[in-house]
Design a protein around this motif. Structure first.
Motif, mmCIF file in Angstrom:
data_model
loop_
_atom_site.group_PDB
_atom_site.id
_atom_site.type_symbol
_atom_site.label_atom_id
_atom_site.label_comp_id
_atom_site.label_asym_id
_atom_site.label_seq_id
_atom_site.Cartn_x
_atom_site.Cartn_y
_atom_site.Cartn_z
ATOM 1 N N GLY A 170 0.780 -1.231 0.000
ATOM 2 C CA GLY A 170 0.000 0.000 0.000
ATOM 3 C C GLY A 170 0.809 1.277 0.000
ATOM 4 O O GLY A 170 1.962 1.329 -0.415
ATOM 5 N N VAL A 171 0.166 2.341 0.490
ATOM 6 C CA VAL A 171 0.736 3.692 0.541
ATOM 7 C C VAL A 171 0.512 4.274 1.942
ATOM 8 O O VAL A 171 -0.341 3.778 2.675
ATOM 9 C CB VAL A 171 0.078 4.604 -0.517
ATOM 10 C CG1 VAL A 171 0.404 4.151 -1.924
ATOM 11 C CG2 VAL A 171 -1.438 4.699 -0.336
ATOM 12 N N MET A 172 1.222 5.310 2.302
ATOM 13 C CA MET A 172 2.450 5.787 1.703
ATOM 14 C C MET A 172 3.603 5.078 2.386
ATOM 15 O O MET A 172 3.552 4.827 3.594
ATOM 16 C CB MET A 172 2.577 7.293 1.841
ATOM 17 C CG MET A 172 1.537 8.058 1.024
ATOM 18 S SD MET A 172 1.484 9.830 1.368
ATOM 19 C CE MET A 172 3.188 10.328 1.295
ATOM 20 N N SER A 173 4.652 4.806 1.632
ATOM 21 C CA SER A 173 5.735 3.948 2.101
ATOM 22 C C SER A 173 6.277 4.359 3.457
ATOM 23 O O SER A 173 6.354 3.546 4.392
ATOM 24 C CB SER A 173 6.883 3.953 1.093
ATOM 25 O OG SER A 173 6.466 3.455 -0.155
ATOM 26 N N GLU A 174 6.695 5.629 3.574
ATOM 27 C CA GLU A 174 7.398 6.073 4.769
ATOM 28 C C GLU A 174 6.466 6.531 5.882
ATOM 29 O O GLU A 174 6.918 6.919 6.964
ATOM 30 C CB GLU A 174 8.390 7.199 4.416
ATOM 31 C CG GLU A 174 7.762 8.564 4.206
ATOM 32 C CD GLU A 174 7.092 8.767 2.851
ATOM 33 O OE1 GLU A 174 6.991 9.939 2.430
ATOM 34 O OE2 GLU A 174 6.666 7.790 2.220
ATOM 35 N N THR A 200 5.220 5.851 -2.640
ATOM 36 C CA THR A 200 5.046 7.177 -2.074
ATOM 37 C C THR A 200 5.437 8.180 -3.146
ATOM 38 O O THR A 200 5.637 7.814 -4.310
ATOM 39 C CB THR A 200 5.874 7.350 -0.782
ATOM 40 O OG1 THR A 200 5.464 8.562 -0.136
ATOM 41 C CG2 THR A 200 7.365 7.372 -1.044
ATOM 42 N N TYR A 201 5.532 9.457 -2.770
ATOM 43 C CA TYR A 201 5.821 10.483 -3.765
ATOM 44 C C TYR A 201 7.247 10.392 -4.307
ATOM 45 O O TYR A 201 7.490 10.677 -5.474
ATOM 46 C CB TYR A 201 5.619 11.886 -3.153
ATOM 47 C CG TYR A 201 4.223 12.125 -2.642
ATOM 48 C CD1 TYR A 201 3.115 11.982 -3.474
ATOM 49 C CD2 TYR A 201 4.003 12.504 -1.327
ATOM 50 C CE1 TYR A 201 1.835 12.205 -3.016
ATOM 51 C CE2 TYR A 201 2.722 12.738 -0.849
ATOM 52 C CZ TYR A 201 1.639 12.584 -1.698
ATOM 53 O OH TYR A 201 0.370 12.803 -1.234
ATOM 54 N N ASP A 202 8.184 10.015 -3.474
ATOM 55 C CA ASP A 202 9.597 9.995 -3.840
ATOM 56 C C ASP A 202 10.130 8.575 -3.691
ATOM 57 O O ASP A 202 10.121 8.025 -2.588
ATOM 58 C CB ASP A 202 10.371 10.948 -2.923
ATOM 59 C CG ASP A 202 11.834 11.087 -3.298
ATOM 60 O OD1 ASP A 202 12.338 10.262 -4.088
ATOM 61 O OD2 ASP A 202 12.482 12.030 -2.785
ATOM 62 N N PRO A 203 10.597 7.958 -4.777
ATOM 63 C CA PRO A 203 11.103 6.583 -4.676
ATOM 64 C C PRO A 203 12.262 6.436 -3.706
ATOM 65 O O PRO A 203 12.479 5.359 -3.159
ATOM 66 C CB PRO A 203 11.535 6.252 -6.111
ATOM 67 C CG PRO A 203 11.668 7.567 -6.809
ATOM 68 C CD PRO A 203 10.674 8.475 -6.161
ATOM 69 N N ARG A 204 12.991 7.513 -3.442
ATOM 70 C CA ARG A 204 14.076 7.445 -2.464
ATOM 71 C C ARG A 204 13.526 7.203 -1.063
ATOM 72 O O ARG A 204 14.155 6.522 -0.247
ATOM 73 C CB ARG A 204 14.910 8.725 -2.509
ATOM 74 C CG ARG A 204 15.699 8.912 -3.802
ATOM 75 C CD ARG A 204 16.350 10.277 -3.856
ATOM 76 N NE ARG A 204 15.356 11.346 -3.839
ATOM 77 C CZ ARG A 204 15.647 12.647 -3.896
ATOM 78 N NH1 ARG A 204 16.921 13.033 -3.979
ATOM 79 N NH2 ARG A 204 14.693 13.552 -3.881
ATOM 80 N N ALA A 205 12.349 7.748 -0.781
ATOM 81 C CA ALA A 205 11.724 7.530 0.523
ATOM 82 C C ALA A 205 11.300 6.075 0.682
ATOM 83 O O ALA A 205 11.408 5.497 1.763
ATOM 84 C CB ALA A 205 10.524 8.456 0.705
ATOM 85 N N THR A 208 14.480 4.073 1.394
ATOM 86 C CA THR A 208 14.900 4.271 2.778
ATOM 87 C C THR A 208 14.015 3.481 3.730
ATOM 88 O O THR A 208 14.506 2.827 4.666
ATOM 89 C CB THR A 208 14.865 5.765 3.138
ATOM 90 O OG1 THR A 208 15.778 6.475 2.303
ATOM 91 C CG2 THR A 208 15.244 5.978 4.597
ATOM 92 N N MET A 209 12.707 3.534 3.511
ATOM 93 C CA MET A 209 11.774 2.791 4.357
ATOM 94 C C MET A 209 12.067 1.304 4.322
ATOM 95 O O MET A 209 12.104 0.636 5.369
ATOM 96 C CB MET A 209 10.340 3.051 3.907
ATOM 97 C CG MET A 209 9.274 2.291 4.701
ATOM 98 S SD MET A 209 8.950 0.572 4.157
ATOM 99 C CE MET A 209 8.245 0.849 2.525
ATOM 100 N N LEU A 210 12.284 0.761 3.143
ATOM 101 C CA LEU A 210 12.559 -0.671 3.022
ATOM 102 C C LEU A 210 13.828 -1.042 3.780
ATOM 103 O O LEU A 210 13.897 -2.095 4.434
ATOM 104 C CB LEU A 210 12.675 -1.062 1.549
ATOM 105 C CG LEU A 210 11.381 -0.944 0.726
ATOM 106 C CD1 LEU A 210 11.677 -1.186 -0.756
ATOM 107 C CD2 LEU A 210 10.315 -1.918 1.216
ATOM 108 N N ASP A 211 14.835 -0.182 3.720
ATOM 109 C CA ASP A 211 16.078 -0.438 4.436
ATOM 110 C C ASP A 211 15.854 -0.389 5.945
ATOM 111 O O ASP A 211 16.351 -1.246 6.685
ATOM 112 C CB ASP A 211 17.126 0.591 4.020
ATOM 113 C CG ASP A 211 18.491 0.306 4.619
ATOM 114 O OD1 ASP A 211 19.004 -0.819 4.435
ATOM 115 O OD2 ASP A 211 19.048 1.201 5.283
#
Length: 244
Positions: A170-174, A200-205, A208-211
Motif C-alpha cells: 500500500g501507501v504511503m511507504s514512509e 510514495t511520492y519519492d522513490p528514495r523515501a 529508505t523505508m525498506l532499508d
C-alpha cells in the motif's frame, strides 16, 4: 498451516522450484495480507493526496490478493479517514498534505463523491480503488493514525483468527506502511513489506523505508517470492493430507 521455510522448501524442491529467496523470510504459519490505504483519494489521478506511483503497484497487489484468496487466507483493507473539523488541520502550516482535509476539499471523507479523470467517473473518495475492491466477506477497517493497529480492532481480529504474521502493501511507504510494520513488530507479528507493492511520492523515501524495515522491524520481499511461498505451502499441505 503456512511455513515460510522448512515445509515449503521440501515441496518446492520436489517441484523443481528454487526456494533460495524464501529462506530469508520469517516463519509464519497463518499470514494475513494488510492492504494499506489504497483508496481513491490516494491513488486516482487528480486526487488531493495522489501518489502517482501507487498505480504502478496495482498489478502486484492484484496478484497478491488472488493468491491469498486462492488459499483462503485473511485479507484486511485499511482506510485512512478524514473528518469534519479535523484536528490534523492544526498542523497544516508544517505538513502541507493536511490542507487536503479542509471542508472545501474533504480529503478521504467517507461518503464524499469525487470525480477522477483517469476512470472518468465519480467515486466515494475514501473507498478502496475499483481494481482492488474487497469482496463482501473481507475485512475493511478505518483508521485515523498512520499505522494499521493504532485505534483499530486489527490486533483483536488477527488474534481471534490465529494470525501469526502479516504481509503489508500500500501507501504511503514512509508513513502508513512503515508505521504499520513498526506496530506489527511491537505487537510481535513478523511483518513482510512487499517492495514492489508499496509507493510514495519519492522513490528514495520508499528505498529508505525498506532499508529501515529490513534492519529494524521486519522483512522485505517481492510479490513473486510471497506467491511462490504460498503455492509451496499449499503443496506441502496437500502432501501431508495424502499421507494421513
Amino acid at each position: 498451516m503456512v511455513n515460510l521455510r522448512s515445509r515449503s522448501d521440501a515441496a518446492s524442491f520436489r517441484k523443481g522450484t528454487s526456494v533460495h529467496h524464501l529462506q530469508t523470510l520469517p516463519m509464519i504459519d497463518r499470514p494475513a495480507l494488510l492492504v494499506v490505504d489504497m483508496q481513491n483519494d490516494f491513488v486516482r489521478a487528480g486526487a488531493p493526496f495522489e501518489v502517482p506511483a501507487a498505480r504502478e503497484t496495482i498489478p502486484s497487489q492484484q496478484r497478491l490478493l488472488g493468491a491469498f484468496r486462492e488459499h483462503d487466507l485473511l485479507i484486511v483493507f485499511l482506510q485512512w479517514v478524514g473528518i469534519e473539523n479535523d484536528p490534523y488541520l492544526r498542523m497544516q502550516d508544517k505538513f502541507t498534505w493536511v490542507r487536503g482535509l479542509t471542508d472545501d476539499i474533504k480529503g478521504c471523507r467517507p461518503g464524499h463523491l469525487r470525480y477522477y479523470a483517469d476512470i472518468e467517473a465519480h467515486r466515494d473518495c475514501c473507498a478502496i480503488i475499483d481494481e482492488l475492491a474487497p469482496t463482501a466477506d473481507e475485512v475493511q477497517l478505518t483508521k485515523r493514525g498512520y499505522g494499521a493497529f493504532l485505534g483499530t480492532a486489527l490486533d483483536s481480529i488477527l488474534r481471534d483468527r490465529n494470525i501469526d504474521g502479516v504481509i503489508i502493501t500500500g501507501v504511503m511507504s514512509e508513513c502508513c506502511v512503515e508505521d504499520t510494520a513498526r506496530q506489527a513488530y511491537q505487537l510481535h507479528y513478523p511483518a513482510v513489506v512487499i517492495k514492489d507493492a508499496v509507493a510514495t511520492y519519492d522513490p528514495r523515501a520508499t528505498a529508505t523505508m525498506l532499508d529501515v524495515v529490513d534492519k529494524n522491524f521486519g522483512w522485505v520481499a517481492g510479490t513473486e517470492a510471497v506467491i511462490d511461498w504460498l503455492k509451496a505451502a499449499q503443496g506441502a499441505r496437500a502432501l501431508s493430507h495424502k499421507r494421513k
